[in-house]
Design a protein around this motif. Structure first.
Motif, PDB file in Angstrom:
ATOM      1  N   TYR A  52      39.072  42.047  49.189  1.00 18.94           N
ATOM      2  CA  TYR A  52      39.227  41.261  47.966  1.00 18.94           C
ATOM      3  C   TYR A  52      38.255  41.815  46.930  1.00 18.94           C
ATOM      4  O   TYR A  52      37.122  42.184  47.268  1.00 18.94           O
ATOM      5  N   LEU A  53      38.669  41.825  45.657  1.00 15.28           N
ATOM      6  CA  LEU A  53      37.778  42.232  44.571  1.00 15.28           C
ATOM      7  C   LEU A  53      37.438  40.997  43.747  1.00 15.28           C
ATOM      8  O   LEU A  53      38.291  40.437  43.055  1.00 15.28           O
ATOM      9  N   ALA A  54      36.202  40.562  43.855  1.00 14.30           N
ATOM     10  CA  ALA A  54      35.756  39.343  43.172  1.00 14.30           C
ATOM     11  C   ALA A  54      35.095  39.699  41.848  1.00 14.30           C
ATOM     12  O   ALA A  54      34.205  40.549  41.807  1.00 14.30           O
ATOM     13  N   PRO A  55      35.496  39.058  40.748  1.00 14.73           N
ATOM     14  CA  PRO A  55      34.845  39.317  39.453  1.00 14.73           C
ATOM     15  C   PRO A  55      33.459  38.686  39.407  1.00 14.73           C
ATOM     16  O   PRO A  55      33.205  37.653  40.029  1.00 14.73           O
ATOM     17  N   CYS A  56      32.556  39.313  38.682  1.00 18.89           N
ATOM     18  CA  CYS A  56      31.217  38.746  38.495  1.00 18.89           C
ATOM     19  C   CYS A  56      30.710  39.120  37.105  1.00 18.89           C
ATOM     20  O   CYS A  56      31.206  40.068  36.483  1.00 18.89           O
ATOM     21  N   VAL A  57      29.745  38.364  36.618  1.00 16.79           N
ATOM     22  CA  VAL A  57      29.206  38.567  35.274  1.00 16.79           C
ATOM     23  C   VAL A  57      27.694  38.468  35.327  1.00 16.79           C
ATOM     24  O   VAL A  57      27.136  37.564  35.972  1.00 16.79           O
ATOM     25  N   LEU A  64      32.288  43.910  39.603  1.00 18.01           N
ATOM     26  CA  LEU A  64      33.104  43.556  40.760  1.00 18.01           C
ATOM     27  C   LEU A  64      32.252  43.504  42.028  1.00 18.01           C
ATOM     28  O   LEU A  64      31.287  44.261  42.170  1.00 18.01           O
ATOM     29  N   THR A  65      32.639  42.614  42.911  1.00 20.85           N
ATOM     30  CA  THR A  65      32.043  42.534  44.238  1.00 20.85           C
ATOM     31  C   THR A  65      33.171  42.625  45.262  1.00 20.85           C
ATOM     32  O   THR A  65      34.203  41.966  45.120  1.00 20.85           O
ATOM     33  N   LEU A  66      32.970  43.448  46.271  1.00 23.36           N
ATOM     34  CA  LEU A  66      33.969  43.624  47.319  1.00 23.36           C
ATOM     35  C   LEU A  66      33.720  42.626  48.441  1.00 23.36           C
ATOM     36  O   LEU A  66      32.606  42.533  48.968  1.00 23.36           O
ATOM     37  N   ILE A  67      34.756  41.874  48.788  1.00 21.07           N
ATOM     38  CA  ILE A  67      34.699  40.952  49.924  1.00 21.07           C
ATOM     39  C   ILE A  67      35.629  41.497  51.010  1.00 21.07           C
ATOM     40  O   ILE A  67      36.822  41.660  50.779  1.00 21.07           O
ATOM     41  N   SER A  68      35.075  41.773  52.179  1.00 19.47           N
ATOM     42  CA  SER A  68      35.878  42.188  53.327  1.00 19.47           C
ATOM     43  C   SER A  68      36.038  40.964  54.225  1.00 19.47           C
ATOM     44  O   SER A  68      35.042  40.413  54.705  1.00 19.47           O
ATOM     45  N   ALA A  69      37.283  40.536  54.441  1.00 24.03           N
ATOM     46  CA  ALA A  69      37.545  39.291  55.165  1.00 24.03           C
ATOM     47  C   ALA A  69      38.227  39.572  56.497  1.00 24.03           C
ATOM     48  O   ALA A  69      39.223  40.302  56.558  1.00 24.03           O
ATOM     49  N   PHE A  70      37.681  38.971  57.553  1.00 21.45           N
ATOM     50  CA  PHE A  70      38.189  39.149  58.915  1.00 21.45           C
ATOM     51  C   PHE A  70      38.643  37.777  59.413  1.00 21.45           C
ATOM     52  O   PHE A  70      37.821  36.877  59.626  1.00 21.45           O
ATOM     53  N   PHE A  71      39.938  37.608  59.608  1.00 20.96           N
ATOM     54  CA  PHE A  71      40.514  36.287  59.785  1.00 20.96           C
ATOM     55  C   PHE A  71      40.538  35.845  61.246  1.00 20.96           C
ATOM     56  O   PHE A  71      41.578  35.825  61.899  1.00 20.96           O
ATOM     57  N   ASP A  72      39.361  35.448  61.734  1.00 20.57           N
ATOM     58  CA  ASP A  72      39.339  34.739  63.013  1.00 20.57           C
ATOM     59  C   ASP A  72      39.902  33.340  62.829  1.00 20.57           C
ATOM     60  O   ASP A  72      40.472  32.753  63.749  1.00 20.57           O
ATOM     61  N   ASP A  73      39.743  32.801  61.633  1.00 13.57           N
ATOM     62  CA  ASP A  73      40.298  31.508  61.251  1.00 13.57           C
ATOM     63  C   ASP A  73      41.121  31.717  59.977  1.00 13.57           C
ATOM     64  O   ASP A  73      40.645  32.375  59.042  1.00 13.57           O
ATOM     65  N   THR A  82      29.961  42.914  49.539  1.00 14.36           N
ATOM     66  CA  THR A  82      29.421  44.214  49.136  1.00 14.36           C
ATOM     67  C   THR A  82      29.456  44.361  47.620  1.00 14.36           C
ATOM     68  O   THR A  82      30.520  44.599  47.044  1.00 14.36           O
ATOM     69  N   PRO A  83      28.344  44.209  46.922  1.00 11.53           N
ATOM     70  CA  PRO A  83      28.322  44.456  45.482  1.00 11.53           C
ATOM     71  C   PRO A  83      28.694  45.909  45.172  1.00 11.53           C
ATOM     72  O   PRO A  83      28.169  46.832  45.798  1.00 11.53           O
ATOM     73  N   ALA A 131      39.341  50.889  36.694  1.00 14.44           N
ATOM     74  CA  ALA A 131      39.569  50.308  35.370  1.00 14.44           C
ATOM     75  C   ALA A 131      38.518  49.275  34.988  1.00 14.44           C
ATOM     76  O   ALA A 131      38.418  48.885  33.818  1.00 14.44           O
ATOM     77  N   SER A 132      37.729  48.830  35.940  1.00 14.90           N
ATOM     78  CA  SER A 132      36.763  47.768  35.659  1.00 14.90           C
ATOM     79  C   SER A 132      35.383  48.332  35.363  1.00 14.90           C
ATOM     80  O   SER A 132      34.957  49.315  35.981  1.00 14.90           O
ATOM     81  N   PRO A 133      34.650  47.731  34.430  1.00 18.66           N
ATOM     82  CA  PRO A 133      33.229  48.098  34.291  1.00 18.66           C
ATOM     83  C   PRO A 133      32.475  47.637  35.529  1.00 18.66           C
ATOM     84  O   PRO A 133      32.883  46.671  36.187  1.00 18.66           O
ATOM     85  N   LEU A 134      31.407  48.334  35.855  1.00 17.99           N
ATOM     86  CA  LEU A 134      30.607  47.983  37.020  1.00 17.99           C
ATOM     87  C   LEU A 134      29.161  47.733  36.598  1.00 17.99           C
ATOM     88  O   LEU A 134      28.669  48.374  35.660  1.00 17.99           O
ATOM     89  N   LEU A 135      28.507  46.833  37.277  1.00 17.23           N
ATOM     90  CA  LEU A 135      27.125  46.493  36.978  1.00 17.23           C
ATOM     91  C   LEU A 135      26.167  47.416  37.715  1.00 17.23           C
ATOM     92  O   LEU A 135      26.523  48.038  38.718  1.00 17.23           O
ATOM     93  N   GLY A 136      24.946  47.486  37.252  1.00 16.53           N
ATOM     94  CA  GLY A 136      23.928  48.298  37.892  1.00 16.53           C
ATOM     95  C   GLY A 136      23.341  47.606  39.118  1.00 16.53           C
ATOM     96  O   GLY A 136      23.518  46.398  39.323  1.00 16.53           O
ATOM     97  N   GLU A 137      22.615  48.358  39.929  1.00 17.48           N
ATOM     98  CA  GLU A 137      22.047  47.816  41.166  1.00 17.48           C
ATOM     99  C   GLU A 137      21.005  46.723  40.907  1.00 17.48           C
ATOM    100  O   GLU A 137      20.706  45.938  41.810  1.00 17.48           O
ATOM    101  N   GLU A 138      20.468  46.658  39.678  1.00 21.61           N
ATOM    102  CA  GLU A 138      19.486  45.605  39.385  1.00 21.61           C
ATOM    103  C   GLU A 138      20.123  44.212  39.429  1.00 21.61           C
ATOM    104  O   GLU A 138      19.430  43.200  39.504  1.00 21.61           O
ATOM    105  N   HIS A 139      21.464  44.165  39.421  1.00 22.54           N
ATOM    106  CA  HIS A 139      22.182  42.886  39.491  1.00 22.54           C
ATOM    107  C   HIS A 139      22.759  42.650  40.881  1.00 22.54           C
ATOM    108  O   HIS A 139      23.684  41.846  41.040  1.00 22.54           O
ATOM    109  N   PHE A 140      22.220  43.328  41.871  1.00 18.15           N
ATOM    110  CA  PHE A 140      22.743  43.254  43.236  1.00 18.15           C
ATOM    111  C   PHE A 140      22.861  41.809  43.720  1.00 18.15           C
ATOM    112  O   PHE A 140      23.906  41.384  44.230  1.00 18.15           O
ATOM    113  N   LEU A 141      21.793  41.020  43.582  1.00 11.40           N
ATOM    114  CA  LEU A 141      21.801  39.660  44.116  1.00 11.40           C
ATOM    115  C   LEU A 141      22.754  38.751  43.357  1.00 11.40           C
ATOM    116  O   LEU A 141      23.396  37.880  43.953  1.00 11.40           O
TER     117      LEU A 141
END
Length: 397
Positions: A52-57, A64-73, A82-83, A131-141
């Motif tokens: 999943y690609l989650a938007p962030c500001v 963008l933040t990458l969410i890897s989802a493993f469906f045990d449920d 993963t930022p 196509a999306s702008p990406l943030l720098g590592e200083e915004h990791f958290l």
């Protein structure tokens, strides 16, 4: 064991990775996923996970933040967040990952537990990142926090936009047992330890994994595995930590990690966490009662060797490690923990195994660990709630 055998030179890079996604430079694209055993088993059994690609500001800029989802449920999957930081090597790897690649799963102790071929239709996925702008590592958290919050509220439309990654044939069988015969140095070391992905009887393996984490913080000879009371032959605690400043009584509670347990409902997992917490606190209470009654009980190792330790000469801290804690249940966790601390007058903490892994990376000494403990105690004492573990700095590699 594919990467470990075919590209052993890459293991030095794997060891530097914290939890999450990474990549190694070989003659072919190999994605490395370093995570807990429950996620690895889910990947093996389901043969699929989703990106999943989650938007962030942050600072008025989008990313963008990458969410890897493993469906045990089906409703509440296990996730890895993963930022996607601009100019980060991992971001470049994700952007250029071909539709056919290999993926190798490692646990937090750098044991390769699953390796397989993978394929996904990544054209649209790559285009969205490019196509999306990406943030720098200083915004990791900020990216990390916003990604997790977005996924918790994600909709069916977001599910439709997710990219499925299918796992094909295994590159190496995953049903093997790993034997560790290196000299570990802690008291109670039997000379060897075994580990495997599927665990019918989790207790001893989890205790060893916890000790490996504790060795990031304490000298090995300060850690005692399974001290036994000479008076009755019963174990005092799962792990005894003889620190310079405090003595830690640690109880470990885990559940089987098997294909069958993947079908456990979320509600049952939540009930199990409460049960493990209560049982662990009861066992800490038993150890504390013994120390208060006998002063410093005579102890021995499982081997029969007697221990010479003074358990009543330093403050005592209780710690319970359970398999998994759930955000929605912290009010109930807090009621049990606070009641225990009020009744027995010792600082007591509860973490799940993943939190202990994070804490041991952030707190590589007794002083830093106790500083974190003190912050948790203060919050619990002053606000009468037990806080979730949260560090405001990026974890060290």
């Amino acid at each position: 064991m594919y990467l470990s055998i075919v590209h052993p030179d890459a293991l030095s890079h794997v060891r530097k990775l914290a939890r999450g996604l990474g990549a190694v430079a070989t003659d072919e694209p190999i994605l490395v996923i370093k995570t807990r055993k429950e996620i690895i088993l889910t990947a093996r059994e389901k043969r699929e996970f989703k990106f999943y690609l989650a938007p962030c500001v942050a600072d008025g800029r989008r990313g963008l933040t990458l969410i890897s989802a493993f469906f045990d449920d089906p409703v509440s999957p296990l996730t890895i967040t993963t930022p996607l930081a601009a100019d980060a090597p991992l971001t470049e790897t994700i952007q250029t990952l071909p539709n056919q690649f290999k993926v190798c799963f490692f646990d937090e102790h750098n044991r390769e537990l699953l390796s397989c071929k993978a394929h996904a239709e990544l054209g649209g996925f790559r285009s969205r990142i490019t196509a999306s702008p990406l943030l720098g590592e200083e915004h990791f958290l900020e990216m990390l926090d916003q990604g997790e919050s977005w996924f918790a509220k994600s909709t069916a439309a977001d599910d439709m936009l997710a990219t499925s990654v299918y796992l094909g044939e295994d590159l190496f069988p995953s049903n093997y047992v790993i034997t560790d015969m290196t000299q570990q140095g802690f008291q109670g070391w039997a000379g060897f330890a075994t580990s495997e992905l599927e665990r019918q009887e989790p207790g001893p393996m989890q205790e060893m994994d916890i000790i490996y984490l504790l060795k990031r913080i304490y000298a090995a000879d300060r850690i005692v595995h399974g001290p036994v009371k000479i008076s009755d032959g019963e174990e005092l605690v799962d792990v005894l930590i003889l620190g310079d400043e405090v003595t830690v009584l640690l109880q470990a509670k885990d559940s089987p990690n098997t294909a069958k347990t993947l079908n456990t409902t979320l509600e049952r997992k939540q009930r199990k966490a409460i049960s493990q917490l209560k049982e662990g606190l009861s066992q800490v209470r038993g150890a504390l009662s013994t120390i208060r009654r006998e002063g410093s009980p005579k102890l021995k190792l499982v081997s029969g060797k007697e221990l010479s330790v003074e358990l009543n000469s330093k403050p005592i801290v209780g710690v319970v490690i359970v398999k998994e804690l759930f955000k929605c249940s912290y009010e109930e966790y807090g009621s049990h923990i606070l009641d225990f601390m009020d009744r027995y007058q010792i600082p007591t903490l509860v973490f799940d195994y993943a939190e202990l892994d994070v804490m041991s990376r952030h707190c590589p000494s007794e002083s830093t660990l106790l500083s974190a403990f003190h912050q948790i105690f203060e919050h619990a004492r002053d606000r009468r709630t037990y806080p979730r573990l949260q560090f405001r700095t990026r974890p060290p590699l």
